[in-house]
Design a protein around this motif. Structure first.
Motif, short mmCIF file in Angstrom:
data_model
loop_
_atom_site.label_atom_id
_atom_site.label_comp_id
_atom_site.label_asym_id
_atom_site.label_seq_id
_atom_site.Cartn_x
_atom_site.Cartn_y
_atom_site.Cartn_z
N ILE A 55 0.83 -1.21 0.00
CA ILE A 55 0.00 0.00 0.00
C ILE A 55 0.86 1.26 0.00
N PHE A 56 1.86 1.29 0.88
CA PHE A 56 2.62 2.53 1.10
C PHE A 56 3.97 2.56 0.39
N GLN A 57 4.38 1.42 -0.19
CA GLN A 57 5.61 1.35 -0.98
C GLN A 57 6.86 1.68 -0.16
N ILE A 58 6.81 1.39 1.14
CA ILE A 58 7.97 1.55 2.01
C ILE A 58 8.02 0.35 2.95
N ASP A 59 9.11 0.25 3.70
CA ASP A 59 9.25 -0.83 4.67
C ASP A 59 8.15 -0.71 5.72
N ALA A 60 7.45 -1.80 5.97
CA ALA A 60 6.32 -1.79 6.90
C ALA A 60 6.75 -1.46 8.33
N GLN A 194 -10.00 7.33 -0.84
CA GLN A 194 -9.14 6.96 -1.97
C GLN A 194 -7.72 6.75 -1.47
N VAL A 195 -7.18 5.58 -1.75
CA VAL A 195 -5.80 5.27 -1.36
C VAL A 195 -4.88 5.63 -2.52
N PRO A 196 -3.90 6.50 -2.30
CA PRO A 196 -3.02 6.92 -3.40
C PRO A 196 -2.26 5.73 -4.00
N GLU A 197 -2.05 5.78 -5.29
CA GLU A 197 -1.26 4.74 -5.95
C GLU A 197 0.23 4.97 -5.76
N ASN A 198 0.62 6.23 -5.59
CA ASN A 198 2.03 6.56 -5.39
C ASN A 198 2.16 7.62 -4.30
N PHE A 199 3.27 7.57 -3.59
CA PHE A 199 3.54 8.53 -2.52
C PHE A 199 4.84 9.28 -2.85
#
Length: 205
Positions: A55-60, A194-199
């Motif tokens: 979802i966030f494209q970073i380390d959880a 809405q959850v962003p596709e990219n951060f």
């Protein structure tokens, strides 16, 4: 929500008393149950890490609260299949059985368990099991509990919802854009967003 919470308490109480009655004298059964729970928690955490990272494209690890919530949702889904549905069906059968036997007290107990099971099943069906709802809920949990609303980072949009610092030096951060609400529903404690596709990633000097 309060009804579903009450249902969880009732189910937990019934399960606890059942285990105490039937397995209190069997230490091996207790050890096996603890080992099974530990294994389930470990596997659920692994799945949660992958889900949050996607979802966030970073380390959880930068989002501990969202990861914990995701783990709980995974375990809740397993409980739904392994316990909630069987208890719901069994309590319905027992309610009809005791009602037919004119045992009003037992029928009322079975009815209370049935209602609690229905509420808990409904909560899971609308909160934890649909992929879009779970993703939206995890995003909102992260915004409230993991993202920092105040930061010294440069280049932040004026309407951003906060940042999560990356790395121990906190020189970079991922930014949550303005929250876009899609709709509200009485079936969920969260609004659908809405959850962003990219951060975006910004520097934090």
């Amino acid at each position: 929500m309060s009804g579903a919470a009450l249902g969880l308490v009732v189910l937990a109480t019934v399960t606890s008393r059942f285990l105490d009655r039937h397995f209190a004298e069997f230490m091996s059964a207790k050890i096996l149950a603890l080992a099974t729970f530990a294994l389930a928690t470990y596997v659920a955490h692994g799945r949660a890490v992958g889900e949050v990272s996607a979802i966030f494209q970073i380390d959880a690890s930068a989002l501990p609260h969202a990861t914990t919530a995701a783990s709980a949702m995974v375990i809740a889904t397993w409980i739904y299949l392994a316990a909630v549905l069987p208890i719901l069906i069994d309590s319905a059968v027992l309610m009809l059985y005791y009602y037919g036997k004119s045992e009003g007290g037992n029928a009322m107990i079975a009815f209370a368990i049935l209602i609690s099971s229905v509420l808990w099943a409904g909560l899971l069906n609308f909160q934890a099991m649909p992929a879009h709802a779970r993703k939206s809920n995890l995003y909102q949990i992260a915004l409230e509990m993991d993202f920092n609303k105040r930061s010294h980072c440069s280049g932040l949009p004026a309407d951003s919802e906060g940042v999560v610092f990356l790395g121990p030096d906190q020189r970079r951060a991922t930014v949550a854009p303005r929250l876009v609400e899609i709709k509200r529903s009485s079936r969920t404690i969260f609004k659908q967003v809405q959850v962003p596709e990219n951060f975006d990633i910004v520097n934090c000097p």
